[in-house]
Design a protein around this motif. Structure first.
Motif, PDB file in Angstrom:
ATOM      1  N   GLY A  66       0.800  -1.221   0.000  1.00 32.34           N
ATOM      2  CA  GLY A  66       0.000   0.000   0.000  1.00 32.34           C
ATOM      3  C   GLY A  66       0.831   1.268   0.000  1.00 32.34           C
ATOM      4  O   GLY A  66       0.290   2.366   0.193  1.00 32.34           O
ATOM      5  N   LEU A  67       2.135   1.151  -0.237  1.00 32.81           N
ATOM      6  CA  LEU A  67       3.012   2.319  -0.248  1.00 32.81           C
ATOM      7  C   LEU A  67       3.076   2.995  -1.605  1.00 32.81           C
ATOM      8  O   LEU A  67       3.440   4.171  -1.698  1.00 32.81           O
ATOM      9  N   LEU A  68       2.766   2.261  -2.661  1.00 32.67           N
ATOM     10  CA  LEU A  68       2.710   2.809  -4.011  1.00 32.67           C
ATOM     11  C   LEU A  68       1.356   2.486  -4.616  1.00 32.67           C
ATOM     12  O   LEU A  68       0.756   1.447  -4.298  1.00 32.67           O
ATOM     13  N   ARG A  69       0.880   3.349  -5.505  1.00 32.83           N
ATOM     14  CA  ARG A  69      -0.364   3.102  -6.224  1.00 32.83           C
ATOM     15  C   ARG A  69      -0.067   2.645  -7.645  1.00 32.83           C
ATOM     16  O   ARG A  69       0.905   3.086  -8.263  1.00 32.83           O
ATOM     17  N   LEU A  70      -0.923   1.781  -8.134  1.00 36.87           N
ATOM     18  CA  LEU A  70      -0.811   1.353  -9.518  1.00 36.87           C
ATOM     19  C   LEU A  70      -1.096   2.509 -10.465  1.00 36.87           C
ATOM     20  O   LEU A  70      -1.955   3.356 -10.191  1.00 36.87           O
ATOM     21  N   SER A  71      -0.389   2.530 -11.594  1.00 36.08           N
ATOM     22  CA  SER A  71      -0.737   3.470 -12.657  1.00 36.08           C
ATOM     23  C   SER A  71      -1.944   2.971 -13.426  1.00 36.08           C
ATOM     24  O   SER A  71      -2.768   3.752 -13.912  1.00 36.08           O
ATOM     25  N   SER A  72      -2.060   1.649 -13.542  1.00 38.35           N
ATOM     26  CA  SER A  72      -3.238   1.021 -14.146  1.00 38.35           C
ATOM     27  C   SER A  72      -3.319  -0.406 -13.641  1.00 38.35           C
ATOM     28  O   SER A  72      -2.360  -0.949 -13.093  1.00 38.35           O
ATOM     29  N   GLY A  73      -4.479  -1.017 -13.833  1.00 45.48           N
ATOM     30  CA  GLY A  73      -4.700  -2.360 -13.318  1.00 45.48           C
ATOM     31  C   GLY A  73      -5.489  -2.307 -12.019  1.00 45.48           C
ATOM     32  O   GLY A  73      -5.974  -1.250 -11.601  1.00 45.48           O
ATOM     33  N   GLU A  74      -5.615  -3.449 -11.372  1.00 44.97           N
ATOM     34  CA  GLU A  74      -6.464  -3.549 -10.184  1.00 44.97           C
ATOM     35  C   GLU A  74      -5.799  -4.384  -9.103  1.00 44.97           C
ATOM     36  O   GLU A  74      -5.241  -5.453  -9.371  1.00 44.97           O
ATOM     37  N   LEU A  75      -5.837  -3.881  -7.881  1.00 43.12           N
ATOM     38  CA  LEU A  75      -5.348  -4.598  -6.706  1.00 43.12           C
ATOM     39  C   LEU A  75      -6.492  -4.730  -5.720  1.00 43.12           C
ATOM     40  O   LEU A  75      -7.064  -3.726  -5.294  1.00 43.12           O
ATOM     41  N   THR A  76      -6.859  -5.957  -5.365  1.00 40.37           N
ATOM     42  CA  THR A  76      -7.955  -6.164  -4.421  1.00 40.37           C
ATOM     43  C   THR A  76      -7.471  -7.036  -3.266  1.00 40.37           C
ATOM     44  O   THR A  76      -6.636  -7.930  -3.435  1.00 40.37           O
ATOM     45  N   TYR A  77      -7.987  -6.741  -2.069  1.00 38.58           N
ATOM     46  CA  TYR A  77      -7.676  -7.500  -0.860  1.00 38.58           C
ATOM     47  C   TYR A  77      -8.852  -8.396  -0.524  1.00 38.58           C
ATOM     48  O   TYR A  77     -10.011  -7.985  -0.617  1.00 38.58           O
ATOM     49  N   GLY A  78      -8.561  -9.618  -0.117  1.00 39.50           N
ATOM     50  CA  GLY A  78      -9.602 -10.606   0.132  1.00 39.50           C
ATOM     51  C   GLY A  78     -10.342 -10.430   1.434  1.00 39.50           C
ATOM     52  O   GLY A  78     -11.344 -11.100   1.667  1.00 39.50           O
ATOM     53  N   ARG A  79      -9.859  -9.560   2.306  1.00 37.37           N
ATOM     54  CA  ARG A  79     -10.539  -9.324   3.578  1.00 37.37           C
ATOM     55  C   ARG A  79     -10.261  -7.894   4.023  1.00 37.37           C
ATOM     56  O   ARG A  79      -9.226  -7.309   3.684  1.00 37.37           O
ATOM     57  N   GLU A  80     -11.190  -7.350   4.785  1.00 37.63           N
ATOM     58  CA  GLU A  80     -10.991  -6.017   5.336  1.00 37.63           C
ATOM     59  C   GLU A  80     -10.126  -6.100   6.587  1.00 37.63           C
ATOM     60  O   GLU A  80     -10.135  -7.097   7.294  1.00 37.63           O
ATOM     61  N   GLY A  81      -9.393  -5.035   6.845  1.00 40.80           N
ATOM     62  CA  GLY A  81      -8.554  -4.999   8.034  1.00 40.80           C
ATOM     63  C   GLY A  81      -7.384  -5.958   7.980  1.00 40.80           C
ATOM     64  O   GLY A  81      -6.908  -6.426   9.014  1.00 40.80           O
ATOM     65  N   LEU A  82      -6.912  -6.260   6.777  1.00 46.33           N
ATOM     66  CA  LEU A  82      -5.791  -7.174   6.613  1.00 46.33           C
ATOM     67  C   LEU A  82      -4.542  -6.599   7.294  1.00 46.33           C
ATOM     68  O   LEU A  82      -4.149  -5.467   7.050  1.00 46.33           O
ATOM     69  N   THR A  83      -3.933  -7.372   8.191  1.00 50.41           N
ATOM     70  CA  THR A  83      -2.720  -6.922   8.858  1.00 50.41           C
ATOM     71  C   THR A  83      -1.503  -7.291   8.012  1.00 50.41           C
ATOM     72  O   THR A  83      -1.344  -8.449   7.613  1.00 50.41           O
ATOM     73  N   ILE A  84      -0.682  -6.292   7.739  1.00 44.00           N
ATOM     74  CA  ILE A  84       0.446  -6.459   6.819  1.00 44.00           C
ATOM     75  C   ILE A  84       1.743  -6.094   7.530  1.00 44.00           C
ATOM     76  O   ILE A  84       1.858  -5.034   8.142  1.00 44.00           O
ATOM     77  N   GLY A  85       2.708  -6.970   7.460  1.00 41.79           N
ATOM     78  CA  GLY A  85       4.065  -6.675   7.896  1.00 41.79           C
ATOM     79  C   GLY A  85       4.941  -6.499   6.676  1.00 41.79           C
ATOM     80  O   GLY A  85       4.795  -7.216   5.684  1.00 41.79           O
ATOM     81  N   TYR A  86       5.867  -5.530   6.739  1.00 39.23           N
ATOM     82  CA  TYR A  86       6.687  -5.224   5.567  1.00 39.23           C
ATOM     83  C   TYR A  86       8.112  -4.916   6.010  1.00 39.23           C
ATOM     84  O   TYR A  86       8.336  -4.036   6.844  1.00 39.23           O
ATOM     85  N   ALA A  87       9.068  -5.641   5.469  1.00 36.85           N
ATOM     86  CA  ALA A  87      10.484  -5.389   5.720  1.00 36.85           C
ATOM     87  C   ALA A  87      11.121  -4.965   4.409  1.00 36.85           C
ATOM     88  O   ALA A  87      11.342  -5.795   3.523  1.00 36.85           O
ATOM     89  N   PRO A  88      11.402  -3.652   4.244  1.00 36.69           N
ATOM     90  CA  PRO A  88      11.994  -3.180   2.992  1.00 36.69           C
ATOM     91  C   PRO A  88      13.437  -3.646   2.856  1.00 36.69           C
ATOM     92  O   PRO A  88      14.066  -4.110   3.817  1.00 36.69           O
ATOM     93  N   GLU A  89      13.982  -3.494   1.652  1.00 36.65           N
ATOM     94  CA  GLU A  89      15.354  -3.936   1.410  1.00 36.65           C
ATOM     95  C   GLU A  89      16.357  -3.058   2.156  1.00 36.65           C
ATOM     96  O   GLU A  89      17.329  -3.555   2.724  1.00 36.65           O
ATOM     97  N   ALA A  90      16.132  -1.753   2.160  1.00 34.31           N
ATOM     98  CA  ALA A  90      17.062  -0.823   2.811  1.00 34.31           C
ATOM     99  C   ALA A  90      16.506  -0.407   4.173  1.00 34.31           C
ATOM    100  O   ALA A  90      15.361   0.027   4.275  1.00 34.31           O
TER     101      ALA A  90
END
Length: 321
Positions: A68-92
């Motif tokens: 959720g840090l970047l938006r698509l320029s085109s296409g569709e992104l859908t989540y299968g459930r509301e309130g999905l908890t996401i963990g993210y470890a970036p490269e840097a």
């Protein structure tokens, strides 16, 4: 079964696992320059999805979009459930002046965890990654491996339903890599979906149920099913010279696993087709009988065929940005 991205099937195998993420024809432009081009993928609970490709192929961009840090320029992104908890470890991950303990407690509060839960999780994970003795030290003096451990810990504090990891093994010694794999396998068994970019074949073999191969922002190959990562004999045929009708006739043959233009080719008329090994001869005969020209034939077979795409360097041997 080996598949490249197609409109008719993103995940061909039937499963009862719930869908968490569906990305359909996702594209991303930076300053008018495409960095992702109509990428499709599907992520289910309790599975591991590996993104492989040389540096600059679009792996980090996909992870940032899923986070959720970047938006698509085109296409569709859908989540299968509301309130999905996401963990993210970036490269840097930067070497902040904060002590690791203070930083992790702050991340816990930002994630909505109570002080007691945060303290419990932080202590447990610092102990697992053998950072307990360094918890009060400023991270500015940490080694790359220590910073990566803190990066991973912050992504794990909430026991996420979706865990996104960008080169998680970077900087880790072998014992720490083994510790991480054990922890990720435990999370998978509890239903967490893993999506990770990786250059290490052993990580793919240990964690992945699906592999997406990227080159220059395009999805050029997909393998579904952990068994197929190890033993998936198939043949990849590149041809040209067929009309649309001729291509459809080839595509309708039994044993055809995927068919799409060859993205790395300067000739846009080149078509790459992946077929079951047992029907490769009949497929070649069909192409030639219909007036096509066969450019190359390559035998495929599980991870051994994917190692070249895990090399962080480009085909000429130089690192890519």
């Amino acid at each position: 079964m080996i598949l490249q991205s197609t409109d008719r099937s993103i995940l061909p195998e039937e499963t009862d696992l719930p869908t968490l993420i569906t990305l359909t024809r996702g594209s991303k432009l930076y300053g008018g320059r495409p960095v992702l081009n109509e990428v499709s993928m599907l992520v289910r609970s309790g599975t591991g999805t590996a993104l492989i490709g040389r540096n600059g192929s679009g792996k980090s961009t996909i992870l940032s979009i899923l986070a959720g840090l970047l938006r698509l320029s085109s296409g569709e992104l859908t989540y299968g459930r509301e309130g999905l908890t996401i963990g993210y470890a970036p490269e840097a991950f930067p070497g902040l002046k904060l002590p690791a303990d203070d930083y992790l407690h702050l991340m816990g509060r930002l994630a909505g965890l109570s002080q007691a839960v945060t303290e419990s999780q932080v202590s447990e994970l610092l102990n697992i990654f053998k950072l307990e003795a360094a918890r009060s030290r400023p991270m500015a003096g940490f080694s790359k491996g220590m910073l990566q451990k803190v990066n991973l810990i912050q992504s794990l504090l909430i026991r996420p339903q979706l865990l996104l990891l960008d080169e998680p093994m970077s900087g880790l010694d072998l014992p720490a890599q083994h510790t991480l794999i054990e922890l990720l396998l435990e999370l998978k068994s509890e239903g967490t979906a893993l999506v990770f970019s990786v250059h290490e074949p052993q990580t793919v073999e240990a964690l992945a149920d699906a592999v997406y191969v990227l080159q220059d922002g395009q999805m050029i190959r997909t393998i579904q099913g952990a068994g197929n990562l190890r033993t998936a004999p198939a043949v990849y045929i590149v041809f040209n010279g067929l009309s649309q009708a001729g291509q459809q006739a080839v595509k309708s043959l039994p044993g055809i696993l995927s068919m799409q233009p060859v993205p790395e080719s300067a000739d846009s008329a080149y078509i790459g087709i992946t077929v079951e090994q047992s029907v490769s001869d009949s497929c070649l005969q069909q192409i030639l009988a219909a007036g096509g020209s066969v450019i190359s034939v390559e035998r495929l077979g599980g991870l051994s065929d994917l190692v070249k795409w895990m090399d962080p360097k480009d085909p000429n041997g130089s690192a890519r940005e």
